[in-house]
Design a protein around this motif. Structure first.
Motif, PDB file in Angstrom:
ATOM      1  N   ALA A   1      20.423 -10.191  -2.031  1.00  0.00           N
ATOM      2  CA  ALA A   1      20.031 -10.574  -3.688  1.00  0.00           C
ATOM      3  C   ALA A   1      20.579 -11.879  -3.737  1.00  0.00           C
ATOM      4  O   ALA A   1      19.918 -12.411  -4.767  1.00  0.00           O
ATOM      5  N   TYR A   2      21.077 -12.649  -2.856  1.00  0.00           N
ATOM      6  CA  TYR A   2      21.477 -14.283  -2.944  1.00  0.00           C
ATOM      7  C   TYR A   2      20.623 -14.924  -1.855  1.00  0.00           C
ATOM      8  O   TYR A   2      20.961 -16.004  -1.781  1.00  0.00           O
ATOM      9  N   CYS A   3      19.470 -14.341  -1.408  1.00  0.00           N
ATOM     10  CA  CYS A   3      18.517 -15.006  -0.531  1.00  0.00           C
ATOM     11  C   CYS A   3      18.335 -16.431  -1.003  1.00  0.00           C
ATOM     12  O   CYS A   3      17.849 -16.588  -2.058  1.00  0.00           O
ATOM     13  N   LEU A   4      18.300 -17.337  -0.092  1.00  0.00           N
ATOM     14  CA  LEU A   4      17.954 -18.751  -0.305  1.00  0.00           C
ATOM     15  C   LEU A   4      16.601 -18.862  -0.742  1.00  0.00           C
ATOM     16  O   LEU A   4      16.137 -19.868  -1.450  1.00  0.00           O
ATOM     17  N   GLU A   5      15.640 -18.004  -0.601  1.00  0.00           N
ATOM     18  CA  GLU A   5      14.155 -18.032  -0.881  1.00  0.00           C
ATOM     19  C   GLU A   5      14.244 -16.976  -2.031  1.00  0.00           C
ATOM     20  O   GLU A   5      12.926 -16.874  -2.502  1.00  0.00           O
ATOM     21  N   TRP A   6      15.260 -16.594  -2.691  1.00  0.00           N
ATOM     22  CA  TRP A   6      14.956 -15.478  -3.652  1.00  0.00           C
ATOM     23  C   TRP A   6      14.202 -15.745  -4.776  1.00  0.00           C
ATOM     24  O   TRP A   6      13.038 -15.010  -5.260  1.00  0.00           O
ATOM     25  N   ARG A   7      14.215 -16.837  -5.508  1.00  0.00           N
ATOM     26  CA  ARG A   7      13.402 -17.518  -6.769  1.00  0.00           C
ATOM     27  C   ARG A   7      11.946 -17.509  -6.277  1.00  0.00           C
ATOM     28  O   ARG A   7      11.189 -17.030  -7.170  1.00  0.00           O
ATOM     29  N   GLY A   8      11.667 -18.224  -5.107  1.00  0.00           N
ATOM     30  CA  GLY A   8      10.247 -18.222  -4.866  1.00  0.00           C
ATOM     31  C   GLY A   8       9.494 -17.012  -4.428  1.00  0.00           C
ATOM     32  O   GLY A   8       8.356 -16.881  -5.000  1.00  0.00           O
ATOM     33  N   ARG A   9      10.457 -16.076  -3.924  1.00  0.00           N
ATOM     34  CA  ARG A   9       9.702 -14.717  -3.562  1.00  0.00           C
ATOM     35  C   ARG A   9       9.745 -13.551  -4.834  1.00  0.00           C
ATOM     36  O   ARG A   9       8.846 -12.764  -4.793  1.00  0.00           O
ATOM     37  N   ASN A  10      10.633 -13.908  -5.804  1.00  0.00           N
ATOM     38  CA  ASN A  10      10.512 -12.839  -6.704  1.00  0.00           C
ATOM     39  C   ASN A  10      10.218 -13.263  -8.283  1.00  0.00           C
ATOM     40  O   ASN A  10       9.723 -12.578  -8.942  1.00  0.00           O
ATOM     41  N   ARG A  11      10.452 -14.558  -8.443  1.00  0.00           N
ATOM     42  CA  ARG A  11      10.094 -15.047  -9.958  1.00  0.00           C
ATOM     43  C   ARG A  11       8.738 -16.033  -9.930  1.00  0.00           C
ATOM     44  O   ARG A  11       8.140 -15.983 -10.714  1.00  0.00           O
ATOM     45  N   ALA A  12       8.473 -16.751  -8.876  1.00  0.00           N
ATOM     46  CA  ALA A  12       7.683 -17.751  -8.695  1.00  0.00           C
ATOM     47  C   ALA A  12       6.272 -16.811  -8.633  1.00  0.00           C
ATOM     48  O   ALA A  12       5.191 -17.528  -9.188  1.00  0.00           O
ATOM     49  N   GLY A  13       6.358 -15.885  -7.891  1.00  0.00           N
ATOM     50  CA  GLY A  13       4.918 -14.893  -7.915  1.00  0.00           C
ATOM     51  C   GLY A  13       4.047 -15.780  -6.849  1.00  0.00           C
ATOM     52  O   GLY A  13       4.060 -16.471  -6.281  1.00  0.00           O
ATOM     53  N   GLU A  14       2.762 -14.989  -6.991  1.00  0.00           N
ATOM     54  CA  GLU A  14       1.736 -15.424  -6.048  1.00  0.00           C
ATOM     55  C   GLU A  14       0.365 -15.054  -6.714  1.00  0.00           C
ATOM     56  O   GLU A  14       0.035 -14.338  -7.557  1.00  0.00           O
ATOM     57  N   THR A  15      -0.531 -16.062  -6.332  1.00  0.00           N
ATOM     58  CA  THR A  15      -1.840 -15.898  -6.930  1.00  0.00           C
ATOM     59  C   THR A  15      -2.871 -15.175  -5.995  1.00  0.00           C
ATOM     60  O   THR A  15      -2.367 -15.082  -4.780  1.00  0.00           O
ATOM     61  N   GLY A  16      -4.171 -14.840  -6.407  1.00  0.00           N
ATOM     62  CA  GLY A  16      -5.068 -14.391  -5.842  1.00  0.00           C
ATOM     63  C   GLY A  16      -5.031 -12.803  -5.592  1.00  0.00           C
ATOM     64  O   GLY A  16      -5.865 -12.226  -4.700  1.00  0.00           O
ATOM     65  N   LEU A  17      -3.902 -12.148  -6.017  1.00  0.00           N
ATOM     66  CA  LEU A  17      -4.161 -10.841  -6.137  1.00  0.00           C
ATOM     67  C   LEU A  17      -4.855 -10.000  -7.154  1.00  0.00           C
ATOM     68  O   LEU A  17      -5.590  -9.180  -6.798  1.00  0.00           O
ATOM     69  N   PHE A  18      -4.552 -10.591  -8.383  1.00  0.00           N
ATOM     70  CA  PHE A  18      -5.484  -9.772  -9.475  1.00  0.00           C
ATOM     71  C   PHE A  18      -6.150 -10.679 -10.280  1.00  0.00           C
ATOM     72  O   PHE A  18      -5.849 -11.954 -10.198  1.00  0.00           O
ATOM     73  N   GLU A  19      -7.464 -10.242 -10.765  1.00  0.00           N
ATOM     74  CA  GLU A  19      -8.201 -10.958 -11.688  1.00  0.00           C
ATOM     75  C   GLU A  19      -8.631 -10.231 -12.756  1.00  0.00           C
ATOM     76  O   GLU A  19      -8.807  -9.392 -12.936  1.00  0.00           O
ATOM     77  N   THR A  20      -8.350 -10.993 -14.021  1.00  0.00           N
ATOM     78  CA  THR A  20      -8.420 -10.452 -15.163  1.00  0.00           C
ATOM     79  C   THR A  20      -9.909  -9.891 -15.465  1.00  0.00           C
ATOM     80  O   THR A  20     -10.950 -10.628 -15.034  1.00  0.00           O
ATOM     81  N   LYS A  21     -10.103  -9.222 -16.659  1.00  0.00           N
ATOM     82  CA  LYS A  21     -11.478  -8.915 -17.012  1.00  0.00           C
ATOM     83  C   LYS A  21     -12.344 -10.106 -17.292  1.00  0.00           C
ATOM     84  O   LYS A  21     -13.508  -9.943 -17.372  1.00  0.00           O
ATOM     85  N   ASP A  22     -11.802 -11.205 -17.705  1.00  0.00           N
ATOM     86  CA  ASP A  22     -12.573 -12.461 -18.034  1.00  0.00           C
ATOM     87  C   ASP A  22     -12.628 -13.335 -16.998  1.00  0.00           C
ATOM     88  O   ASP A  22     -12.920 -14.710 -17.118  1.00  0.00           O
ATOM     89  N   GLY A  23     -12.355 -12.902 -15.575  1.00  0.00           N
ATOM     90  CA  GLY A  23     -12.220 -14.041 -14.204  1.00  0.00           C
ATOM     91  C   GLY A  23     -11.129 -14.663 -14.141  1.00  0.00           C
ATOM     92  O   GLY A  23     -11.351 -15.630 -13.321  1.00  0.00           O
ATOM     93  N   ARG A  24     -10.146 -14.620 -14.928  1.00  0.00           N
ATOM     94  CA  ARG A  24      -9.041 -15.328 -14.556  1.00  0.00           C
ATOM     95  C   ARG A  24      -8.024 -14.902 -13.692  1.00  0.00           C
ATOM     96  O   ARG A  24      -7.896 -13.612 -13.688  1.00  0.00           O
ATOM     97  N   ASP A  25      -7.475 -15.858 -12.858  1.00  0.00           N
ATOM     98  CA  ASP A  25      -6.451 -15.203 -11.956  1.00  0.00           C
ATOM     99  C   ASP A  25      -5.289 -15.036 -12.596  1.00  0.00           C
ATOM    100  O   ASP A  25      -4.667 -15.589 -13.470  1.00  0.00           O
ATOM    101  N   ALA A  26      -4.517 -13.760 -12.191  1.00  0.00           N
ATOM    102  CA  ALA A  26      -3.435 -13.265 -12.939  1.00  0.00           C
ATOM    103  C   ALA A  26      -1.949 -13.328 -11.752  1.00  0.00           C
ATOM    104  O   ALA A  26      -2.255 -12.773 -10.867  1.00  0.00           O
ATOM    105  N   GLY A  27      -0.953 -13.900 -12.244  1.00  0.00           N
ATOM    106  CA  GLY A  27       0.270 -13.882 -11.524  1.00  0.00           C
ATOM    107  C   GLY A  27       0.710 -12.547 -10.855  1.00  0.00           C
ATOM    108  O   GLY A  27       0.737 -11.724 -11.700  1.00  0.00           O
ATOM    109  N   GLY A  28       1.038 -12.413  -9.669  1.00  0.00           N
ATOM    110  CA  GLY A  28       1.366 -10.984  -9.087  1.00  0.00           C
ATOM    111  C   GLY A  28       2.908 -11.352  -8.145  1.00  0.00           C
ATOM    112  O   GLY A  28       3.116 -12.287  -8.006  1.00  0.00           O
ATOM    113  N   LYS A  29       3.080 -10.174  -7.651  1.00  0.00           N
ATOM    114  CA  LYS A  29       4.202 -10.110  -6.640  1.00  0.00           C
ATOM    115  C   LYS A  29       5.545 -10.627  -7.377  1.00  0.00           C
ATOM    116  O   LYS A  29       6.443 -11.274  -6.744  1.00  0.00           O
TER     117      LYS A  29
END
Length: 376
Positions: free
Chosen positions: A109-137
């Motif tokens: 839970a105190y992983c040195l990469e925790w913020r990047g892996r859990n709060r920063a998220g990732e692009t390229g997973l979801f696309e909204t109905k109007d074609g926008r990228d939505a943050g995921g992970k």
């Protein structure tokens, strides 16, 4: 190739979370990912907090898909995933790297990469109905989607522990709030049967702490809140004494000391994040005691203490996150407690259709629902 799924999509807030239930497109599974068909997901205060941040330009901007207490079934598996098979029931929790010093010490839970892996998220997973990228992970999972791509570390296989769809739907909240409270008592406070434990704030986190203190046989468990109905639930989870701060004319410190006949309070699990409550809890604690701080104070909050008294009484403040133990070992323990009737999750869960996510969040904020769970 993409598939269309339903999701609760967060857009820039308008004084409150701006969630919209709508279709999105989801890409196919990649290495180290698992495609999960969600059956349910808990709503946590962190989902509401993140959805209220007005400007996310420092990271991935809106729209976003949050959710981090997911439960579901494996639909597809990427290369490098070996601990689940298609069709397995799973519970979801946070992501971590496995490799840093802290992860190797058994405290991911105190992983040195925790913020990047859990709060920063990732692009390229979801696309909204109007074609926008939505943050995921979000927390490695983004379980506010009916089907999501989840980082393998976030996936806990429960095929031998959960026996039906109904059980799986109910147990989604084990992945964050309840786990945080249980682990605070079990792993951080490390309480003993002779200890008196005080829990401030009776939401899912506080109730998890109370249940753990009862399992460990603490001689007194004091629940503190300002909502009478929550204190009633605290008794069902194991609280031996309760204090309603709204019905008292004296201070929290005086009231608590009177409740325990001036005996030593050895551990406080503080979940409110309210500076005044934190200060009062510190004052109420006894000799050689520890305050486990879980609730997040507001920005700019300061804590003034009499350091000489604090030092002389050998008190400790320790910030706590997500149970202080890997979910793959802590969640099975909690499941065993639930099956034995020691962690009555069913007493706090209220189910909502996923399309009613905003109503569920409002009820949580008003205190009329302790743990809302969305059903897909």
């Amino acid at each position: 190739m993409t598939i269309e799924v339903a999701a609760v999509v967060a857009y820039p807030p308008q004084g409150a979370p701006n969630w919209r239930y709508e279709p999105v497109k989801l890409r196919t599974v990649k290495d180290h990912e698992v495609q999960i068909r969600m059956v349910s997901t808990g709503i946590c205060h962190s989902d509401i907090y993140e959805s209220n941040i007005p400007d996310r330009t420092a990271g991935i901007p809106y729209p976003w898909i949050f959710g981090h207490e997911g439960a579901g079934y494996v639909e597809a598996i990427g290369d490098g995933v070996t601990h689940v098979n298609i069709g397995d029931p799973v519970l979801l929790s946070y992501d971590y790297c496995h490799n840093c010093d802290i992860c190797r010490s058994g405290q991911p839970a105190y992983c040195l990469e925790w913020r990047g892996r859990n709060r920063a998220g990732e692009t390229g997973l979801f696309e909204t109905k109007d074609g926008r990228d939505a943050g995921g992970k979000f927390f490695g999972q983004s379980s506010f989607a009916s089907t999501s791509l989840v980082q393998k570390t976030s996936v806990i296989n429960v095929k031998d522990l959960v026996h039906s769809d109904e059980e799986l739907k109910l147990l989604a909240p084990l992945g964050c709030g309840l786990m945080t409270g249980v682990g605070a008592v079990l792993n951080s406070a490390k309480v003993q049967p002779y200890d008196i434990v005080m829990v401030t704030g009776i939401g899912a986190v506080g109730l998890g702490a109370i249940a753990a203190a009862k399992v460990l046989g603490c001689k007194e468990i004091v629940a503190v809140d300002r909502v009478a109905t929550r204190l009633d639930v605290a008794k069902e989870f194991g609280a031996t004494k309760v204090l309603n701060t709204c019905s008292s004319a004296t201070s929290l410190v005086e009231d608590v000391r009177k409740l325990v006949n001036n005996q030593r309070i050895s551990s406080v699990i503080e979940t409110t994040g309210v500076p005044g409550v934190i200060a009062s809890a510190l004052s109420a604690m006894g000799w050689h005691s520890k305050l486990i701080q879980i609730g997040i104070p507001p920005p700019g909050a300061e804590l003034n203490i009499d350091f000489q008294e604090f030092f002389a009484a050998n008190k400790v403040i320790e910030c706590h996150c997500l149970g202080d133990e890997a979910p793959k070992t802590l969640i099975p323990k909690m499941l065993a407690w639930w099956r034995d009737g020691k962690l009555p999750v069913e007493k706090i869960v209220k189910f909502y259709p996923a399309k009613d996510a905003l109503e569920a969040a409002h009820e949580m904020e008003r205190g009329t629902a302790i743990k809302p769970v969305l059903i897909w």
